[in-house]
Every structure is written in structure tokens, then in C-alpha cells.
Design a protein around this motif. Structure first.
Motif, PDB file in Angstrom:
ATOM      1  N   ARG A 171      22.405  50.512  24.482  1.00  0.00           N
ATOM      2  CA  ARG A 171      23.754  49.153  25.275  1.00  0.00           C
ATOM      3  C   ARG A 171      22.996  48.555  26.095  1.00  0.00           C
ATOM      4  O   ARG A 171      23.134  47.418  26.039  1.00  0.00           O
ATOM      5  N   GLN A 172      22.177  49.541  26.552  1.00  0.00           N
ATOM      6  CA  GLN A 172      21.243  48.739  27.803  1.00  0.00           C
ATOM      7  C   GLN A 172      19.577  47.795  27.638  1.00  0.00           C
ATOM      8  O   GLN A 172      19.053  47.495  28.358  1.00  0.00           O
ATOM      9  N   GLU A 215      24.645  45.215  25.397  1.00  0.00           N
ATOM     10  CA  GLU A 215      26.114  45.627  25.657  1.00  0.00           C
ATOM     11  C   GLU A 215      27.186  43.828  26.256  1.00  0.00           C
ATOM     12  O   GLU A 215      28.062  44.002  25.466  1.00  0.00           O
ATOM     13  N   ASP A 216      26.518  43.570  26.470  1.00  0.00           N
ATOM     14  CA  ASP A 216      27.635  42.381  27.269  1.00  0.00           C
ATOM     15  C   ASP A 216      26.859  40.433  26.715  1.00  0.00           C
ATOM     16  O   ASP A 216      27.397  39.447  26.716  1.00  0.00           O
TER      17      ASP A 216
END
Length: 255
Positions: free
Chosen positions: A184-185, A207-208
Motif C-alpha cells: 500500500r506504501q 493507499e491514497d
């Protein structure tokens, strides 16, 4: 005298990234058919007075190839102008097939892909030593299908640098597939209209990034770049310029 069709890679958008060879063809062309939905009109600023110019976004394949063939057979020079480099999602294969069937001479002039303009905008080396030595160029399945074995979730297993075209409008789906193998990173960047005056860059992680892209209002004309090469603070130097590395042109120190 029979003319010729020349397929041109117009580059990512900045008219100064048009190759000299391509610019010379545009200056001489009697007929120019350009992908108006993607090609910066400034690229055509060097067209000669009286040149016939058509936007292929308003034409279907039959209309395009027939116009090119008829003009070339009438002795005219035809410039078929595509965005970036026509070898990547340029849809030139079907046009070439028709020209071959009509025995119309053609040539291809490569161009600067938005892939490389995006890397330049990100100030990134896509193949950093000990991080990734492979670049995967792909797109998600959409109205144009893909072989199942080329699914993003399967390509993600390599955890190489991945450059995804034509997928920003379905960024959530793309991220879900990437997360089957990347963490996710993992750093991600989205570059919209690389090299244009209104270029836009959004950076984040898996993730974002979907939320960041939505907030930026990016829905098309963008490349997704994924991989650890985007998040390296301490770069591992290549062997090529290592003072102790011997190669054909230089003997390493201490040897």
C-alpha cells in the motif's frame, strides 16, 4: 507520380519535442490528418499554406485510410500525425494493413512518447540499479479487450516499474489490481498532459493515489507510473561510472 504516406509521432505535446525529421514532413505535406483529441495543434504550425488539414477524431477508419490512399495515389505527400510515438497504442497497424493492400508507399517516423515526457516531468529514472531494471508498459482492459495473461494483477507480480496508459478514469480498479502484489506504501505518480503548458502531476502511494487523482479532477490524458523507483532517497550508483569498474573504454582504479 505516386505520393507517400508518412506516419509521424508528434511527441507528448510540447511542439519543441517534435523531431526535426517529422517537422520537415509537416512543412512539405499536401495532406495532414492528425489525432486532434490528443495532438497539440501547435505541432502543425509549420504546415505550408494551402495544405489540407483534417482532424481524425471526427473520422472513422475507412474515411481515414481512403483519404490517405487516394491522396498518395494522386502524387501527394500525406502526413498522418499521431500523438507520442505511434508504436504505443497508436492504432497504426490497421492503417498500414490497408495501405499495403492498396500498394501505397508509407514510412514511420518515431516520436517522443508521453511515457518519457512523464519520466522527465517526475525527474525519475525508471530503471534504477538494485531497485528495478524492468519497465512494464500496459493498460487496463476497457472497450479494447486484453489477453487475460496480461491482466494488471498478473503483471504486478513482477513488482517492476509499471507505466499504465489509458487507465486514469478507472484508477480505483487499477489500484485494486496493483495491490494484489505491491504494498500500500508503493509510490505512485499520475502525470496529465506531460510536457503541455497545463501539465499536472499528482503524487502519492497506492493507499491514497485514487483519492488524490479524484480531488485533482484528472479523468483522461494521463499516465500512471508505479514503482519503488519513485521513492528512492539514497540512489545506488550504476557500475558504468564506478571508478573501480573496468570496461571497454576505461580501466578501473586499482586494477
Amino acid at each position: 507520380m505516386q505520393g507517400k504516406v508518412i506516419f509521424i509521432g508528434a511527441g507528448p505535446g510540447d511542439p519543441e519535442l517534435l523531431t526535426i525529421k517529422a517537422a520537415k514532413v509537416i512543412e512539405k505535406a499536401d495532406l495532414i490528418i492528425y489525432a486532434g483529441s490528443l495532438v497539440n495543434p501547435q505541432v502543425l504550425s509549420g504546415a505550408k499554406e494551402g495544405a489540407e488539414i483534417h482532424n481524425s477524431a471526427q473520422m472513422n477508419l475507412d474515411e481515414i485510410v481512403q483519404m490517405m490512399a487516394e491522396s498518395a495515389q494522386a502524387g501527394k505527400l500525406v502526413a498522418r500525425v499521431h500523438t507520442g510515438d505511434p508504436a504505443i497504442y497508436g492504432a497504426i497497424a490497421e492503417q498500414i494493413q490497408y495501405l499495403k493492400s492498396e500498394k501505397v508507399p508509407y514510412e514511420i517516423i518515431p516520436g517522443v512518447s508521453s511515457l518519457f515526457a512523464s519520466a522527465a516531468a517526475l525527474e525519475a529514472e525508471l530503471t534504477q540499479p538494485e531497485v528495478s531494471q524492468t519497465v512494464i508498459i500496459t493498460r487496463p482492459a476497457g472497450r479494447t479487450p486484453k489477453p487475460e495473461k496480461e491482466a494488471i494483477r498478473l503483471l504486478a507480480e513482477h513488482q517492476a516499474t509499471m507505466c499504465i496508459f489509458l487507465g486514469v478514469h478507472m484508477i480505483e480498479k487499477v489500484v485494486d489490481e496493483l495491490l494484489t502484489s505491491y504494498t500500500r506504501q508503493t509510490p505512485v505518480a499520475v502525470v496529465q498532459k506531460a510536457s503541455w503548458e497545463d501539465e499536472k502531476i499528482v503524487r502519492g502511494t497506492l493507499e491514497d493515489i485514487a483519492h488524490r487523482v479524484k480531488d485533482a479532477g484528472i479523468t483522461k490524458t494521463a499516465l500512471i507510473v508505479v514503482g519503488d523507483v519513485l521513492g528512492i532517497d539514497e540512489v545506488t550508483p550504476s557500475k558504468l561510472y564506478d571508478a573501480h569498474f573496468t570496461h571497454e573504454y576505461r580501466k578501473g582504479e586499482g586494477e
